[in-house]
Design an enzyme around this catalytic site. Structure first.
Site, short mmCIF file in Angstrom:
data_model
loop_
_atom_site.label_atom_id
_atom_site.label_comp_id
_atom_site.label_asym_id
_atom_site.label_seq_id
_atom_site.Cartn_x
_atom_site.Cartn_y
_atom_site.Cartn_z
N LYS A 192 0.83 -1.24 -0.09
CA LYS A 192 0.03 -0.01 -0.21
C LYS A 192 0.97 1.18 -0.07
O LYS A 192 0.61 2.28 -0.66
CB LYS A 192 -0.85 -0.02 1.36
CG LYS A 192 -1.93 -1.20 1.24
CD LYS A 192 -3.04 -0.87 0.16
CE LYS A 192 -4.34 -1.72 0.20
NZ LYS A 192 -5.00 -1.67 -1.10
N GLU A 229 -9.93 5.91 2.63
CA GLU A 229 -10.89 4.85 3.49
C GLU A 229 -9.85 3.65 3.43
O GLU A 229 -8.96 3.71 3.20
CB GLU A 229 -11.85 4.52 2.23
CG GLU A 229 -11.30 3.25 1.14
CD GLU A 229 -10.29 4.02 0.33
OE1 GLU A 229 -10.17 5.27 0.26
OE2 GLU A 229 -9.44 3.30 -0.22
N SER A 277 1.88 -9.86 -0.72
CA SER A 277 1.28 -8.30 -0.88
C SER A 277 1.52 -7.67 0.52
O SER A 277 1.81 -6.49 0.50
CB SER A 277 -0.04 -8.07 -1.27
OG SER A 277 -0.80 -8.93 -0.61
#
Lengths: 269, 413
Positions: free
Chosen positions: B98, B120, B389
């Site tokens: 991210k 969000e 990830s």
């Protein structure tokens, strides 16, 4: 007004009649099926009786991104009572059968229309006596299919413009608009506000330059004082959350409030 | 079948944000001007060598890029087939991919002169990565999070607050990621003048799917170079989990023209037949093209077009829609999309911890589970690349509460 006029024509006649009485048209928003489908059947005739000129019936959706907390909650509760888009259209048919004659516009998000099928949905709306549609998450760039379908059935597809819509874009939107132009009064969502935003007169004037259609101001108009102020500028005003908030108190309470609003939109002099 | 060259994907999305029939901008009129401003600012920033240099510098010195590519020998032995490589995004700062996106968009926010950032978050990973970058760049930060997710992911709420962000609980709807996005969009519609909306996945209205893909493509670029260095060849298969689809698109985009099979793994929850899952492509009844959060893509919905409730052991995959480019890649047949159940993901989570000393995020564990299946069907000369990830520390409480639940059930039984 001529009884056989429906769709876009009925909306135009309604705005023209209000203008002839030297006042703004009073547009009232209700969430369909809140507090219950039966309540909607009682509320709309009461609104008409109390002097509403046009009613927008909100179609409940699970993810109403243009709405503030009051309409979100009403929408959520209505969904729990299985108020589907088909049910909303059936309720319109029942209202018409019961003698409701004012223009009825369905206001709802795009996905339920897509899921139904754009053509099928518009056809059913026409059949039931719906006069127009407002789809808040469908900007003109994406509206081609719905535009074609509503045009084919003589229904108005009422576009929204916002204070930050550039003038050239406003002109493009106005060119294709039918029925009226819905002027979102301020940035943000539907809901109650303490005062009207600054710069409203300039904004309405900008829209006047772009369109000969009636202009209706909505979002955040919460009480008769604000309605009076907005009615000096626009050809129509839309009251939503303030109505939805009162809807649970029953038709009499809502009708009383609508009478106050109706008195407020009459221009003095 | 050898994938055909896909030159057209290089030029997509088109000017209106479409990947074939998917994408676009389905938003209230108030958001059109802010999205236009964003698209213009992003194009300008991308063309600016100074912007790219600063991002590259931060990715290296702050986020820890390049992340390693690791040959998982014991996992390979366990699967008994192809060699399995892990792209270690779990080692990036804040513990997931991210940060690649939030650094890029954070710099863009500052460049646009915005003083406040909103975001969000579902599992909290994107919220933490956003709060981190806001702390780094001196921006005010508000993160919307469903109250159901706040309860599930309490440590990440604490982390965001420690980093100086305000976490606003969202009580509407299902009180999860989709409702947090609704609330962020509502906030942005009234605050866009001084506020930047930092969307965390390859979804939403144009230009977000494009921007997030670009910013996550460092994953694929590094992995491609690294596997060529390690093996002297490209992998046979590349696998990633798909929630909104940002880590997957960052990997797939780079390999799109290569003879590499691409596999996206959705959350199968308790199984497709149970209806309790988040596999948009796998459910023939409820998974259909639709519009949510500004984009047209595959969407889990009921027959009336109401968005369906989703279910997954992993909060990061628990989302009813999928990024529009994935819908397009599936339609082209370029990517095979499949799904993995909660129990399979959980088994992969435990296995990777046990045999490699790596605790993966439950999201990433879905990709690992699929890799085990795929590798087992291939010979030892083949190569499978898995995008790991994120790391699984955030999931420990959830996983241990699950196993306690199982023990309780056994005791009750």
């Amino acid at each position: 007004m001529a009884e056989h006029v429906t769709g876009e024509g009925r909306i135009a006649a309604t705005f023209a009649a209000a203008a002839a009485e030297r006042r703004a048209a009073l547009v009232i928003y209700l969430t369909t099926g809140w507090p219950s489908p039966e309540a909607t059947l009682r509320l709309v005739p009461a609104l008409e009786e109390a002097g509403a000129d046009l009613v927008e019936l909100g179609v409940p959706f699970s993810d109403p991104i243009a709405d503030g907390p009051i309409i979100q909650r009403a929408s959520y509760r209505a969904l729990q009572q299985s108020v589907t888009p088909r049910r909303c259209v059936e309720l319109v048919a029942q209202l018409r059968a019961g003698g409701v004659r004012l223009p009825l516009i369905l206001m709802g998000y795009y996905n339920p229309i897509l899921a139904w099928g754009v053509r099928e949905c518009v056809g059913a709306c026409r059949e039931a006596g719906v006069d127009g549609l407002i789809v808040p998450d469908l900007p003109p760039e994406e509206a081609g299919e719905l535009w074609g379908a509503t045009r084919g059935h003589g229904l108005a597809l009422v576009p929204l413009v916002a204070p930050n819509t550039p003038q050239a874009r406003l002109a493009r939107i106005a060119e294709r608009a039918r029925g009226f132009l819905y002027l979102v009064s301020r940035p943000g969502t539907t809901g109650l506000r303490d005062r009207l935003p600054e710069g409203l007169a300039d904004y309405v004037a900008r829209a006047r330059r772009a369109s000969r259609l009636p202009l209706a101001l909505g979002f955040g108009i919460s009480n008769p004082a604000q309605a009076r102020e907005a009615a000096r500028l626009a050809d129509g005003i839309v009251i939503g959350s303030a109505i939805v908030e009162r809807a649970a108190q029953g038709p009499d309470a809502v009708a009383g409030f609508v009478r106050e609003l109706r008195a407020a939109v009459a221009r003095e002099g | 079948m050898q994938p055909k060259p896909m030159l057209e994907t290089r030029t997509l999305p088109d000017a209106r944000g479409y990947f074939g029939a998917y994408g676009g901008r389905f938003v209230p009129e108030t958001l059109i001007a802010p999205l236009d401003e964003l698209a213009a600012a992003y194009a300008e920033a991308q063309a600016d060598a100074g912007f790219r240099r600063e991002l590259e510098h931060l990715l290296q010195t702050y986020a820890g890029r390049p992340t390693p590519l690791y040959l998982a020998r014991r996992l390979t032995a366990h699967a008994g087939g192809a060699r399995i490589y892990l792209k270690r995004e779990d080692l990036a700062h804040t513990g997931a991919h991210k940060i690649n996106n939030t650094l890029g968009q954070g710099l863009l926010a500052r460049r646009m002169g915005k003083r406040r950032v909103i975001a969000e978050t579902g599992a909290g990973q994107h919220g933490v990565a956003t709060a981190t970058v806001c702390a780094l760049l001196g921006l005010e930060c508000t993160v919307y999070m469903g109250t159901a997710d706040m309860a599930r992911q309490a440590p990440n709420v604490e982390r965001m607050r420690l980093l100086g962000a305000e976490v606003r609980g969202v009580d509407g709807g299902s009180r999860t990621l989709k409702d947090a996005i609704n609330e962020a969009l509502r906030d942005w519609a009234s605050t866009y003048e001084d506020t930047y909306y930092l969307l965390g996945s390859a979804l939403g209205p144009h230009p977000y799917p494009l921007m997030v893909r670009d910013l996550q493509s460092c994953i694929g670029r590094e992995a491609r170079d690294q596997i060529l260095a390690a093996e002297g060849r490209l992998p046979d298969v590349a696998i990633a989990c798909v929630g909104g689809g940002s880590n997957a698109i960052g990997l797939f985009h780079v390999f799109r023209d290569d003879p590499v099979a691409l596999v996206g793994v959705e959350a199968g929850g308790q199984g497709i037949d149970t209806g309790r899952h988040a596999a948009r492509f796998a459910d023939p009844h409820r998974g259909r093209p639709g519009v949510l959060h500004g984009t047209r893509s595959y969407l889990l919905q009921d027959e009336h077009g109401q968005v369906a409730e989703t279910f997954s052991i992993s909060a990061g995959l628990d989302y009813p829609a999928v990024g529009p480019e994935h819908a397009y890649l599936r339609e082209l047949g370029r990517v095979r999309y499949t799904w993995v159940r909660d129990d399979e993901a959980l088994a992969a989570f435990r296995l990777l911890a046990r045999v490699e000393g790596i605790i993966p995020a439950l999201e990433s564990a879905h990709a690992v589970a699929e890799a085990l299946k795929v590798a087992a069907t291939m010979d030892a000369g083949s190569v499978v690349l898995v995008n790991l990830s994120g790391r699984g520390d955030k999931d420990l409480a959830h996983v241990s509460s699950l196993s306690k639940g199982v023990q309780r059930e056994a005791a009750d039984g």
